[in-house]
Write an enzyme that holds these catalytic residues in place. Structure first.
Site, PDB file in Angstrom:
ATOM      1  N   GLU A 159       0.806  -1.222   0.000  1.00  0.00           N
ATOM      2  CA  GLU A 159       0.000   0.000   0.000  1.00  0.00           C
ATOM      3  C   GLU A 159       0.846   1.281   0.000  1.00  0.00           C
ATOM      4  O   GLU A 159       0.690   2.139   0.880  1.00  0.00           O
ATOM      5  CB  GLU A 159      -0.985  -0.024   1.163  1.00  0.00           C
ATOM      6  N   GLU A 276      -5.000  -8.644  -0.458  1.00  0.00           N
ATOM      7  CA  GLU A 276      -5.747  -8.496   0.799  1.00  0.00           C
ATOM      8  C   GLU A 276      -7.184  -8.186   0.450  1.00  0.00           C
ATOM      9  O   GLU A 276      -7.446  -7.348  -0.416  1.00  0.00           O
ATOM     10  CB  GLU A 276      -5.220  -7.348   1.667  1.00  0.00           C
TER      11      GLU A 276
END
Length: 527
Positions: A159, A276
């Protein structure tokens, strides 16, 4: 209205739903209870890969700078890496390698994330970072073999579009990190898989620039990765969080986003991995523990494989310490299991998926019907959910299907039997009332550290409700009428019966009673 399920398959159920699962930070796998939990998961579900943060963080001890004869040198140590990956392979799961975070001895700054302080700044020396990546990947190849490690996807960072995870969310700096890292991986072996950019939801505007950068600079990329969550802003309470949720269809829309945004680019045909996904991105949201959560995610597991190559549930266990050590057995953790191996309803959703067949016979808004190679039919059905909290769903949800059932099969190499007249049904269910340990724990008064006897009770309460019966087969079909309770997810397994009852069997004689074929004993025998 009864839905007629076709006898011929309409597609195949891929392994995308269990290609990968998430985990807490890398070194937690050194714990015995972690390894026991992973072994349980693998027995019932069988994930193919496992992904988590922190491989290169200080807690794993790979990057070890030292001084010798007045010079700074770096030693690379893989003691914990070997123990963890050996444990993974021992239970049949392979790493999905995430390269991060930055070792403090190589970091350009002191910004960290999480309670365990993963450093999220770029390296102060790019060549030393490349050496670290090369040494790590080369060690994996040397220890586990090239053919094995070529099957382990290697993802660059986590991220980077968020300032919490990458200093300043600097896209250009991430592109440089990716370039240096990908080349270092490929220098070990060109057949190794490397990819990114592992962005969070809401950052799809990173995808096209990433494609443009790797294309313009001839940087290798073998897959594209993204994350998917559906929760709104966090409403914090002590040791917990509450959030609104978007409909589960939003997850499927997010799964489809990378291919939509990369259409027409050089990356358009690459595999897409959702590394995820979950409802909430918070590890302290009680929604994760509920029966609602299993029913909410059921349509995602049923359909997600049509959109991406994998989607990785975050995470397999509540052994997870991003916000600190958990304060209670049930605390809203991401896991399919609590940290005392209590199975949550979503655990059973995954275990039910593992018992489905490869052939897809039918899909619907509330069901997925599959068939095994031996002719057994397995179907998943789920009740609707209301994410608003303002439109309560019915307490009962009907599902009516006409299901094809083939002849009963015999042992390998022997022909199937005659047309079946009966089918055996086994049904396993979780709902608000069954297989719901969180509800039982709540009724116990929410003990933060349950006693051993309470843990035993919770483990029993966590098991699905199971029932069985014989159903008539007419013209090769079974009429299946299911009534699902609130937030129920149910697995139904149907197998044609080959009746091997011996001709002398008579149920009326269980208690020694007479039958029409057996005259009553005469008076002398009774005396």
């Amino acid at each position: 209205m009864r839905i007629t399920v076709p006898a011929q398959p309409v597609g195949r159920l891929t392994d995308a739903w269990r290609h990968c699962v998430g985990t807490g930070r890398f070194e937690l796998a050194l714990r015995r209870d972690y390894q026991d939990s992973l072994a349980l998961i693998q027995r019932d579900i069988g994930f193919r890969h496992i992904r988590g943060h922190g491989l290169l963080s200080d807690g794993v001890g790979v990057h070890r700078p030292y001084q010798d004869q007045g010079e700074r040198r770096v030693h690379h140590a893989f003691t914990y890496v070997d123990q963890v990956i050996d444990a993974y392979l021992g239970v049949g799961v392979r790493p999905f390698v995430e390269l991060g975070f930055m070792p403090s001895g190589l970091a350009s700054g002191d910004q960290t994330v999480f309670w365990w302080q993963g450093n999220v700044t770029p390296p102060r020396c790019w060549s030393e970072w490349a050496d670290l990546v090369r040494a790590t990947v080369a060690h994996l190849v040397d220890r586990y073999g090239l053919d094995e490690v070529r099957g382990w996807p290697i993802e660059v960072w986590n991220e980077p579009n968020l300032t919490d995870f990458w200093q300043g969310a600097d896209r250009d700096a991430y592109h440089r990190l990716y370039e240096v890292t990908a080349h270092a991986v490929k220098e070990v072996d060109a057949g190794l898989q490397v990819g990114g950019p592992a962005i969070s939801p809401g950052a799809d505007d990173w995808l096209e620039p990433f494609a443009d950068f790797v294309t313009a600079h001839d940087v290798p990329v073998d897959f594209v990765s993204r994350h998917a969550y559906t929760s709104g802003p966090a409403q914090h309470v002590p040791f917990g969080t509450h959030q609104t949720l978007a409909p589960a269809s939003s997850l499927l829309e997010q799964f489809a986003a990378p291919r939509r945004h990369l259409f027409g680019t050089a990356l358009a045909e690459l595999p897409v991995h959702i590394t995820e996904f979950n409802s909430s991105y918070r590890p302290d949201n009680p929604i994760h523990d509920t029966a609602f959560h299993a029913a909410y995610l059921a349509p995602v597991l049923a359909a997600g494989g049509d959109l991406v190559d994998s989607f990785s549930y975050w995470t397999f266990s509540d052994m997870f310490e991003e916000t600190g050590v958990p304060t209670a057995l049930f605390h809203g953790g991401f896991g399919l299991l609590t940290h005392q191996q209590i199975k949550k309803p979503t655990y059973h959703l995954y275990a039910f998926m593992a018992r489905l067949g490869d052939e897809v016979l039918a899909r619907g808004a509330d069901h997925l019907v599959t068939r095994h190679p031996d002719g057994r039919v397995a179907l998943l059905a789920w009740a609707p959910v209301d994410v608003t909290g303002h439109a309560p769903v019915p307490d009962r949800h009907p599902v009516a299907l006409s299901v094809p059932v083939g002849p009963a099969t015999k042992a390998a190499g022997r022909p199937a039997g005659p047309e079946a007249t009966s089918a055996f049904l086994l049904r396993s269910s979780v709902s608000e009332e069954a297989g719901n340990a969180w509800a039982a724990w709540s009724e116990m008064g929410r003990p933060r550290s349950p006693r051993p006897d309470q843990l035993d009770t919770l483990r029993e309460a966590a098991e699905p409700a199971r029932s069985h019966r014989a159903l008539p087969v007419t013209a090769g079909r079974v009429d299946l009428d299911l009534t699902l309770a609130r937030h129920e997810v149910t697995l139904v397994e149907l197998a044609a019966v080959r009746d091997e009852t011996p001709p002398w069997w008579d149920e009326a004689r269980l208690l020694g009673g007479p039958t029409e074929r057996t005259p009553p004993p005469d008076r002398d025998e009774r005396s």
